[in-house]
Every structure is written in C-alpha cells, then in structure tokens.
Design an enzyme around this catalytic site. Structure first.
Site, PDB file in Angstrom:
ATOM      1  N   ASP A 183       0.852  -1.193   0.000  1.00  0.00           N
ATOM      2  CA  ASP A 183       0.000   0.000   0.000  1.00  0.00           C
ATOM      3  C   ASP A 183       0.888   1.243   0.000  1.00  0.00           C
ATOM      4  OD1 ASP A 183       0.463   1.041   2.623  1.00  0.00           O
ATOM      5  OD2 ASP A 183      -1.190  -0.085   3.500  1.00  0.00           O
ATOM      6  N   VAL A 185       1.912   3.544   1.914  1.00  0.00           N
ATOM      7  CA  VAL A 185       2.882   3.942   2.949  1.00  0.00           C
ATOM      8  C   VAL A 185       3.860   2.828   3.314  1.00  0.00           C
ATOM      9  CG1 VAL A 185       1.365   5.703   3.910  1.00  0.00           C
ATOM     10  CG2 VAL A 185       1.299   3.396   4.852  1.00  0.00           C
ATOM     11  N   LYS A 186       3.858   1.748   2.571  1.00  0.00           N
ATOM     12  CA  LYS A 186       4.746   0.641   2.911  1.00  0.00           C
ATOM     13  C   LYS A 186       6.116   0.782   2.205  1.00  0.00           C
ATOM     14  CE  LYS A 186       2.026  -1.753   5.693  1.00  0.00           C
ATOM     15  NZ  LYS A 186       0.627  -1.331   5.696  1.00  0.00           N
ATOM     16  N   THR A 187       7.049  -0.097   2.578  1.00  0.00           N
ATOM     17  CA  THR A 187       8.442   0.034   2.121  1.00  0.00           C
ATOM     18  C   THR A 187       8.592  -0.062   0.609  1.00  0.00           C
ATOM     19  OG1 THR A 187       8.916  -1.150   4.163  1.00  0.00           O
ATOM     20  CG2 THR A 187      10.784  -0.692   2.759  1.00  0.00           C
TER      21      THR A 187
END
Ligand SMILES: *Cc1c(COP(=O)(O)O)cnc(C)c1O
Length: 399
Positions: A183, A185-187
């Site tokens: 998503d 905001v993930k790495t």
C-alpha cells in the site's frame, strides 16, 4: 514513507510498457501483450529476492492475509492467535474467513511473545500470525518452534517488514506462508497491492486458485481453464506488477538509506537520560523504517513525546493509537462486524470464548505505554537530521 518517496522515471518506464500494449490484466491475451507479463515477472523477482519458492501477487496486504488463510483451510470454528499490537487488517482477515482471532501479548521486540502462545492455545487453535511490526523481526525462530511443537500453522504478516530479515533469511519465509503489503505507505508500494509467499506447492496452488475464482490457469484461453475450488477475485493488475518491479529494484537502496538515517538519530537519543531501545532480535535484519525507543515510565514517555512535539518531532505512542492496538478498537470490542448476526463471533459453530481484556496482555500495556515510535524517511538531508538532533537535545532538557 519509503517507496513512495522514490517514485521516478523507473516506475514511469515500467508502467508505460504496460500501457503501450494496452493489456492491463495479468492473464491471457498472450498475442496482444507482446511478451509483457509484469505481474508474473514481479512475482518471480520477489520470490527470488526473498528466497521463497512461490509468490502470488494480489490486490492488497489485507487480501494477501485472507488468501493465505483460505489456502491454509482456516475457517468457521477455528481460532487464530494474533498479537495485540498490529494493524486492524490482521484481525479482520481472520474474521473474513469466518475464524476468530485470539489476542496474544507482545514482548520487548514489540512483536508476538513466543512464551504467550501456549497460554492462548485452546482446542480450536489452528494457526498463529506473528506480525513483524515496524520494519524489524519478531523472535521468529522461537515462534515457529513453539507453533510446530503445538502443531499450529504459521502465517507471517510481514506487511511492514519488506526486505527485513532474521539471521540472513528474509522475513516472510519462516512460516508456512508469509504476506506483504504494497500500500502507499509501505516500504515498497504499488499504490495498493500485496504478495503471498510459500514454499509449499499445495498452499501455493490453493492460494492461486482462490484468488482467481478457482481458475487453474492451465488453458490458453481463460474461458477454457479448469475449475478447482470456489474462490473470489483478488488479482493483481499489470500496472501494479510494473510498479512493483521498479520498486523492488530500489528496495535495498531504500533500506540502506533508512539504516543510515536511523543510526544518526539513534545516536542522538542515546544521550537522553533513562532511554532504552526496542529489542531487535537481529539488528542486521532491521529494514529501519521506524525507530522505537522507550522511557522508564508511561508518564515520562508522555512528557518526552510532548517535548519532542514542541520541537516539531512527531512520534507515536501506540498505546493511544486507534488502529494498531486491540484495546482501542471499540467497534471490534463491540463485535460490530458488517453482519447484523455478528458473524463470526456469534457463529453457532464457534465453541470458543475469545476475550480481549487488557489483563490478558500485561506486557503490551506496559511496553506500548512507555514506547515512542518515529518514522524514518529515505530522504533525510543532513540539515534535517541536524535539526532533529537539536530538537532531541532540547526536548531532553525539558524532561
Ligand atoms: C498495512 C498492513 C496490512 C494491510 O495491508 P494493506 O495493503 O493496506 O491492505 C496488514 N498488516 C499490517 C501489519 C499492516 O501494517
């Protein structure tokens, strides 16, 4: 924010290759797509990067959890042990398949306490979901050993630890299955997206079938595919696959930058009186997306958080957080599922009695009350780090 910070010409190039063919679906249209199979390529690259045999791209991390639980045949009447500190999706996924999540305690790693697993086991327990929170590993070796001892399946929720590892092996490859989220905001991000990993052919097949209406993906034409089990649609699309390929190539660079930034800020914090740091079972495996530190008491943590905020430094005290700590989920505690029958809690086939009282998770109550968590960006210029360091020094004086 990680991957979202570094979207650039590499992502544009990958996406354009898809748009030039016009084939946005991952399956079939083999002539029209002119050899472009971005999802398949992303899965292969991701499996290789993690050291897993099979990878399946899906629409989200939440979908990945559900698909994995379905593949593992977890359903009505079953219980699944889940740590009290995780994003809501881990609990929702268990309920999506008709099973009931059982809340377990965390330890100083901020992840599932292996010693609490036996205390939470009932005759209905089928699996355990360790969650590698905030970019660093759980005590995954011990968790898997305890689970094996009790014949429980293990599904690693590695939504927050993409690229992180434990003793040289990537997270998401220790359990029977592992999942990732891409998503925003993930790495690594594909806008929305997720991945399911496993080394087990049967689980891989069941996940693949379930995520695409039971298609066996064996025929040249989609309509001619064999039917296997009933499923649903959690297919990743080619644009997501293209973004994932470009982002995966940047992952090691993202982690290296975060580690450097985190180390500088950690150094400044070390001077704060009474400070402690999250216990990371293998520091070399930290993806360094977050820096978690603690103070001797909840009061002092609150005070330091306020002083840091006064210096423009944002931290999260997860005991207050509305989305990552079970005791704060009033809709969950009220069993307010989308079903008026409060399924699965009121499922007549469910014989257990899971309860979610704070008394069941004393370590989480203590540790999360005293812990502050700071997000680490990929792009932190020297001046920004210097400002943060100064802010920390000033806040420490007010403590
Ligand atoms: C983000 C996240 C998920 C869900 O992933 P989505 O792609 O947002 O659906 C699941 N578990 C954890 C621990 C997460 O942080």
């Amino acid at each position: 924010m990680a991957g979202a910070e570094v979207i650039g010409k590499e992502e544009i190039k990958e996406v354009l290759e898809v748009l030039e063919t016009g084939i946005l679906i991952r399956y079939n249209f083999d002539v029209e797509r002119k050899g472009v199979f971005k999802c398949r390529e992303f899965e292969e690259a991701f499996a290789k990067y993690c050291g897993a045999r099979y990878a399946l791209g899906v629409t989200s991390g939440s979908a990945a959890l559900k698909v994995a639980l379905m593949a593992m045949d977890i359903g009505p009447g079953d219980e699944v042990i889940v740590p009290a500190f995780t994003f809501l999706a881990t609990y929702e996924a268990v309920m999506e398949v008709g099973a009931v999540p059982v809340m377990a305690d965390i330890d100083t790693s901020l992840c599932l306490d292996p010693d609490d697993i036996p205390r939470k086991i009932t005759p209905y327990t089928k699996a355990v979901i360790p969650v590698h929170m905030c970019g660093a590993p759980a005590r995954i070796d011990k968790i898997v050993a305890v689970a094996r001892q009790h014949k429980l399946l293990v599904l690693e929720d590695n939504a927050q630890g993409c690229g992180a590892g434990f003793k040289g092996k990537k997270l998401g490859t220790f359990g029977d299955m592992g999942i990732f989220s891409f998503d925003y905001v993930k790495t690594v991000t594909t806008g929305e997206g997720g991945m399911v990993l496993t080394d087990n052919k049967d689980l891989a097949d069941r996940a693949e079938w379930y995520h695409d209406h039971g298609h066996d993906h064996k025929a040249a034409g989609r309509a001619m595919d064999g039917r296997t089990i009933l499923g649903f649609n959690y297919r990743m699309n080619e644009i997501q696959g293209a973004l994932g390929l470009a982002q995966l190539r940047k992952l090691d660079g993202i982690i290296a930058a975060q580690r450097k930034n985190k180390a500088s800020i950690r150094e400044a914090l070390k001077a704060v009186k009474g400070i402690g740091f999250r216990d990371i079972p293998d520091p070399a495996g930290d993806s360094a997306t977050f820096l978690a530190f603690n103070l001797p008491s909840e009061d002092r943590a609150k005070k330091f958080q306020k002083a840091l905020a006064g210096q423009g430094i944002d931290t999260v005290r997860y005991k207050d957080n509305m989305w990552h700590y079970v005791p704060n989920w009033e809709h969950f505690l009220a069993r307010s599922t989308a079903s008026s029958k409060k399924y699965p809690f009121n499922d007549p086939g469910y014989k257990g009695k899971a309860d979610y009282r704070r008394e069941n998770i004393p370590q989480a109550e203590d540790i999360l009350g005293r812990t502050l968590v700071m997000g680490i960006a990929v792009k932190m210029p020297e001046e920004k780090i210097a400002t943060i360091k100064k802010g920390i020094e000033q806040a420490a004086r007010e403590l």
